[in-house]
Enzyme design. Structure first.
Site, mmCIF file in Angstrom:
data_model
loop_
_atom_site.group_PDB
_atom_site.id
_atom_site.type_symbol
_atom_site.label_atom_id
_atom_site.label_comp_id
_atom_site.label_asym_id
_atom_site.label_seq_id
_atom_site.Cartn_x
_atom_site.Cartn_y
_atom_site.Cartn_z
ATOM 1 C CB SER A 83 0.293 54.466 61.328
ATOM 2 O OG SER A 83 0.830 55.411 62.214
ATOM 3 C CD GLU A 84 -0.287 49.026 61.741
ATOM 4 O OE1 GLU A 84 -0.306 50.180 61.257
ATOM 5 O OE2 GLU A 84 -0.164 48.016 61.039
ATOM 6 C CG ASN A 85 3.804 54.349 64.146
ATOM 7 O OD1 ASN A 85 2.778 54.354 63.476
ATOM 8 N ND2 ASN A 85 4.849 55.070 63.821
#
Lengths: 235, 232
Positions: free
Chosen positions: A56-58
């Site tokens: 995930s991007e985070n």
């Protein structure tokens, strides 16, 4: 979601069935990035023969299924802000390193929602007409750099207008990147000749799907009925 | 050694002048410096430029949107200038549509890298993200080894407001899980870095140097979140 369908129509595919079908394409060992919304349903299709790494991007690399009330940890969320579980081997990086992984081309597949997909592989998913501004998030980075871009979307708008088009009318997210599209009417591969129907929703013919499509469809040599999750397949 | 520990959030942000550029991390509701943003809201600085992933959410918690709603922000640099659904109308969306606040929409990876570039002394960089879209229009393009990129510049800031899990008195920081997100790169990019800390600030030497996510040399001010502070 099927609430907006006109009542005279035949049943279309459910969102989970659409996302199951894309998940069947994932291969063992792939790094998978699922967009917010419908694409997260892909993680509900679990094939024990394949080990996937969800990114995930985070900055979570190798997170697990959505958390229950018992397993939730408010420090661990996916790209949609949903609490997910840690699985052994997970690693955390900061946002710039997370996108470094994306830009390097390590994400094997990203699944995104969209408003429109065009036969040249363009797609649009960040701005709708009549609204100022947009929500890009990480979509442009992922679309430009992932090895494969899969798109899941309803075949038509609420008003019945096609979303599969010759050219996008909305500002695009990336040019020419879409490889595979699932809609509630079938599975479509993007080829140099445009959309090729590989699998049709049960009860739907190529001609009926063509009538709801804004670009010319071709039929795969082995065009078949849409593959649904078999009852013996794990949930 | 200069004392970096401040007793209250209000003291830590007292000198933030009108017109400052600030960075505010957080993603998916995690790692947001809500106590420092609440203090800036009380302090009342105006004409601010914010650098953040989004411009506030529809929930009632303190975030960048609190400063926007109070009219303290003139411009946002962010990856979302619209909410996921038109029914969600934040203060930012309302004011942006009315022209009361300006915004630069930036792909999230480009946003992160522009912050990292500022933290790393990089003058500019080329990225493939946004090539072929309207966001790349007017930007310098270059083909390198057969692939097209656009030129992007660093994002600098006067202040970074940071949320950390653990810190020592020198300002070495640790984050927990996805709380990390934009926190390290923003902490290292800004001219003045102010941190709200969730655990007791420990004496130097107690954090394992191999487990430090932001070295204390980047950190200027630390405030321990009190029991009656904002915790989630």
């Amino acid at each position: 979601m099927s609430e907006h369908r006109t009542t005279t129509e035949k049943p279309r595919l459910a969102r989970q069935a659409m996302c199951d079908r894309l998940a069947m394409e994932f291969q063992d060992g792939w790094i998978v990035n699922l967009g917010v919304g419908m694409p997260t349903l892909c993680s509900n299709y679990v094939d024990p023969r394949k080990s996937l790494i969800f990114h995930s991007e985070n900055g979570a690399i190798g997170y697990g299924p959505l958390a229950s009330a018992e397993t939730a940890d408010r420090y661990l969320v996916n790209a949609g802000g949903q609490q997910v579980t840690a699985v052994p081997g997970m690693a955390i990086v900061h946002h710039a390193d997370s996108f470094g992984l994306i830009r390097k081309g390590m994400v094997d597949v990203t699944v995104m929602g969209a408003y429109e997909v065009a036969e040249n592989g363009d797609f649009a998913n960040w701005r709708v007409p009549g609204r100022k501004g947009g929500g890009i998030g990480g979509a442009m980075d992922l679309a430009a750099c992932a090895k494969r871009v899969f798109v899941a979307l309803e075949h038509t708008t609420r008003e019945g207008e096609p979303r599969l088009l010759k050219r996008c009318t909305l500002p695009i997210t990336a040019p020419g990147v879409v490889k595979l599209v699932v809609t509630d009417l079938g599975l479509f591969e993007l080829t140099p000749q445009g959309f090729k129907l590989r699998e049709h929703a049960p009860g739907w013919t190529l001609d009926e799907i063509q009538a709801l499509t804004g670009a010319r469809l071709s039929a795969a040599d082995d065009l078949r009925e849409f593959r649904l999750r078999a009852s013996r397949e794990p949930r | 050694m200069k004392n970096k520990i401040y007793r209250t959030f209000d003291e830590a942000v007292a000198d933030v002048p009108d017109g400052s550029v600030f960075m505010s991390p957080g993603f998916g509701g995690v790692g947001i410096p809500r106590n420092l943003l609440a203090a800036v809201n009380r302090q009342g600085a105006k004409g601010l430029t914010g650098i953040s992933n989004n411009a506030g959410t529809v929930d009632a918690k303190v975030d960048v949107g609190t400063l926007i709603a109070a009219g303290q922000v003139k411009k946002m640099c962010c990856a979302f200038t619209a909410t996921p659904h038109p029914s969600q109308v934040t203060a930012f969306v309302r004011m942006y549509n009315n022209g009361e606040v300006d915004a630069e929409l930036i792909p999230q990876g480009t946003l992160a890298e522009r912050i990292r570039a500022a933290a790393a002394g990089i003058g500019a960089f080329y990225t493939p993200a946004s090539v072929g879209t309207e966001l790349a229009e007017g930007k310098e393009h270059r083909e390198i080894d057969g692939k097209v990129y656009v030129l992007e510049y660093p994002l600098h800031a006067d202040y970074a407001f940071i949320r950390a899990w653990k810190a020592d008195t020198f300002g070495n920081l640790q984050f927990r899980l996805t709380q990390r997100n934009f926190n390290p790169i923003m902490a290292m990019a800004a001219r003045i870095t102010i941190v709200e800390v969730e655990n007791d600030i420990v004496p130097v030497g107690e954090l394992d140097p191999d487990q430090v996510h932001v070295p204390g040399v980047y950190v200027d001010r630390l405030v321990r979140i009190p029991p009656d502070g904002i915790w989630d």
